[in-house]
Design an enzyme around this catalytic site. Structure first.
Site, short mmCIF file in Angstrom:
data_model
loop_
_atom_site.label_atom_id
_atom_site.label_comp_id
_atom_site.label_asym_id
_atom_site.label_seq_id
_atom_site.Cartn_x
_atom_site.Cartn_y
_atom_site.Cartn_z
CG HIS A 39 13.52 7.24 -4.58
ND1 HIS A 39 14.47 6.58 -5.33
CD2 HIS A 39 13.31 6.48 -3.48
CE1 HIS A 39 14.81 5.47 -4.71
NE2 HIS A 39 14.12 5.38 -3.58
CD GLU B 236 12.45 2.31 1.82
OE1 GLU B 236 11.45 2.21 2.58
OE2 GLU B 236 12.45 1.93 0.64
#
Length: 196
Positions: free
Chosen positions: A8, A91
């Site tokens: 990202h 994550e």
């Protein structure tokens, strides 16, 4: 296996070097520019094996990865919403440390920073939901078994580090230290792994 992976784009937490983990922090303007540039990179790969529309597009369900995915797809000339999410790609959680910098953590938990530095792959921060890289790697192993064809994935730095361990055969502690850029595309094909 053919897998393209994008981390990202930048968030304010990234810029401030705060432990972000599973917190849902949005992209900043730099991150949006990085995502668009990565979309243009994908669209301009000269030896792309399949048309981009034939890839399975999948992202972590956190907001920063979904926004990155939509900007990547738009910049690549595709409809922004044509992707799926998979919670296996979230994550790793830094538990009680999320939102702090490592310098801030060192003020109250210096002994844990030392433990982390001695073996980052297996280190688990304090907190009920906290994970080690080894724990994340088990999730990524499960994700990899779900792939059925060429895939483009938007995920997180920790996820990419585990791919270097699982596919690139980088030792765990070494993989956990790899700097993962937010303005590059990673290609994984038949056991080979490298930046486009």
């Amino acid at each position: 296996m053919l897998l393209y992976v994008i981390r990202h784009g930048q968030t304010d937490y990234n810029r401030e070097e705060r432990l972000q983990g599973a917190r849902d922090i949005p992209l900043n303007d730099t991150g949006r520019s990085q995502a668009r540039a990565n979309g243009r990179t994908l669209a301009s790969i000269p030896d792309l094996e399949f048309p981009l529309s034939q890839f399975d597009w999948v992202a972590s369900p956190l907001g920063r990865t979904r926004e990155t995915m939509e900007l990547v797809r738009e910049a690549a000339g595709l409809e922004p919403g044509g992707y799926r999410t998979d919670p296996l790609l979230i994550e790793l959680s830094f538990g009680d440390w999320e939102g702090q910098t490592l310098d801030e953590v060192a003020v109250h938990s210096h002994h844990l920073i030392i433990q982390r530095d001695e073996g980052k792959w297996d280190f688990r921060p304090p907190g009920e939901r906290a994970e080690s890289y080894a724990m994340l790697a088990h999730r990524i192993d499960r994700f990899l078994t779900t792939l059925t064809g060429p895939t483009i994935c938007v995920a997180h730095g920790g996820v990419v580090r585990t791919l270097f361990n699982r596919i690139g055969n980088v030792a765990g502690d070494d993989a956990a230290m790899i700097d993962i850029p937010q303005d590059r595309v990673l290609k994984i094909k038949d056991g080979a792994i490298g930046w486009v």
